[in-house]
Scaffold this active site. Structure first.
Site, PDB file in Angstrom:
ATOM      1  N   SER A 211       7.059  23.997  73.197  1.00  0.00           N
ATOM      2  CA  SER A 211       6.392  23.625  74.447  1.00  0.00           C
ATOM      3  C   SER A 211       6.799  22.227  74.920  1.00  0.00           C
ATOM      4  O   SER A 211       7.209  21.373  74.135  1.00  0.00           O
ATOM      5  CB  SER A 211       4.877  23.666  74.270  1.00  0.00           C
TER       6      SER A 211
HETATM    7  C1  LIG Z   1       5.271  28.450  73.720  1.00  0.00           C
HETATM    8  S1  LIG Z   1       5.689  29.264  72.226  1.00  0.00           S
HETATM    9  C2  LIG Z   1       5.568  28.102  70.907  1.00  0.00           C
HETATM   10  C3  LIG Z   1       4.580  27.001  71.024  1.00  0.00           C
HETATM   11  C4  LIG Z   1       4.546  26.134  69.798  1.00  0.00           C
HETATM   12  N1  LIG Z   1       3.247  25.579  69.690  1.00  0.00           N
HETATM   13  C5  LIG Z   1       5.669  25.103  69.838  1.00  0.00           C
HETATM   14  O1  LIG Z   1       5.521  24.078  70.488  1.00  0.00           O
HETATM   15  O2  LIG Z   1       6.717  25.392  69.265  1.00  0.00           O
HETATM   16  C6  LIG Z   1       4.331  30.392  71.929  1.00  0.00           C
HETATM   17  C7  LIG Z   1       4.489  31.268  70.712  1.00  0.00           C
HETATM   18  O3  LIG Z   1       3.390  32.184  70.681  1.00  0.00           O
HETATM   19  C8  LIG Z   1       3.817  33.337  69.962  1.00  0.00           C
HETATM   20  N2  LIG Z   1       2.829  34.409  70.154  1.00  0.00           N
HETATM   21  C9  LIG Z   1       2.578  35.140  71.260  1.00  0.00           C
HETATM   22  N3  LIG Z   1       1.568  35.991  71.028  1.00  0.00           N
HETATM   23  C10 LIG Z   1       1.164  35.787  69.735  1.00  0.00           C
HETATM   24  C11 LIG Z   1       0.140  36.347  68.885  1.00  0.00           C
HETATM   25  N4  LIG Z   1      -0.683  37.281  69.323  1.00  0.00           N
HETATM   26  N5  LIG Z   1       0.022  35.892  67.618  1.00  0.00           N
HETATM   27  C12 LIG Z   1       0.853  34.925  67.155  1.00  0.00           C
HETATM   28  N6  LIG Z   1       1.833  34.344  67.905  1.00  0.00           N
HETATM   29  C13 LIG Z   1       1.974  34.779  69.173  1.00  0.00           C
HETATM   30  C14 LIG Z   1       5.212  33.569  70.513  1.00  0.00           C
HETATM   31  O4  LIG Z   1       5.998  34.364  69.656  1.00  0.00           O
HETATM   32  C15 LIG Z   1       5.743  32.114  70.662  1.00  0.00           C
HETATM   33  O5  LIG Z   1       6.515  31.733  69.559  1.00  0.00           O
END
Ligand SMILES: C[S@@+](CC[C@H](N)C(=O)[O-])C[C@H]1O[C@@H](n2cnc3c(N)ncnc32)[C@H](O)[C@@H]1O
Length: 194
Positions: free
Chosen positions: A44
């Site tokens: 992010s």
């Molecule tokens: C914006 S990205 C990563 C944000 C992270 N906090 C970072 O800064 O690296 C959001 C993540 O949410 C994950 N995601 C989406 N739905 C999810 C769920 N139900 N359970 C776990 N992870 C999930 C996606 O695979 C993705 O890697």
């Protein structure tokens, strides 16, 4: 970036973004934009992470759920904020992101209070470890998931983007209050992570 409270500034100093990025993206760590981490997902935007962590108001000793751990950066920042008496569970649904995220986290969580787990099919969040004082969701939902409200402690705070609006949900007893904190774009929250 908004003016950050001291503990948050210290956490960003202790946990730089760069080691949480794939090698090809590390030279771009200072850019205030989301960056690709593989599997179609992103690390992010730093100003967005700062805004969300400001809203979350994490305190030492809190139990925190980091839903959508991705690169592991937010999990490590939360580990700094909860300190040695707290705990953080990061959940990620993309198998290929788990190894790099865990490796980067291990180098930035000296107290060993955080872990990153693979999200389980059919389960949103970690109900088996609830309640959580704080829940951070870093993926965009279509609606406020009732399952996550049920995993909040009393009192508890949930920060989650819903239909591109950043929501802060405060639970106190039967009272659930919601406030809106601006527009943000995120990769989608997959309700069934299986
Ligand atoms: C914006 S990205 C990563 C944000 C992270 N906090 C970072 O800064 O690296 C959001 C993540 O949410 C994950 N995601 C989406 N739905 C999810 C769920 N139900 N359970 C776990 N992870 C999930 C996606 O695979 C993705 O890697």
């Amino acid at each position: 970036m908004t003016v950050l409270p001291d503990p948050l500034r210290a956490a960003f100093r202790a946990v730089p973004r760069e080691p949480f990025l794939p090698a090809a993206q590390r030279g771009r760590a200072e850019i205030d934009a989301p960056l690709p981490i593989g599997a179609g997902q992103t690390n992010s935007q730093p100003s967005t992470v700062a805004d969300m962590l400001s809203l979350l108001e994490v305190r030492p000793g809190h139990r925190v759920l980091d839903l959508g751990a991705g690169s592991g950066w937010t999990t490590a920042l939360l580990a700094q904020l909860v300190g040695p008496d707290g705990s953080v569970i990061g959940l990620e649904r993309q198998e290929q992101l788990l190894g790099p995220a865990r490796a980067a986290l291990a180098a930035h969580d000296p107290a060993g209070v955080a872990e990153i787990r693979r999200a389980r099919p059919g389960v949103l969040g970690a109900p088996e470890d609830a309640p959580f004082d704080r829940i951070l969701v870093s993926a965009g939902a279509e609606q406020l998931p009732q399952e996550l409200l049920e995993q909040l402690a009393d009192p508890g705070v949930l920060v989650i983007p819903v239909r591109e609006q950043m929501l802060r949900i405060v639970r106190e007893g039967e009272d659930v209050r919601q406030s809106v904190h601006g527009a943000y774009r995120f990769v989608p929250l997959v309700e069934d992570p299986g």
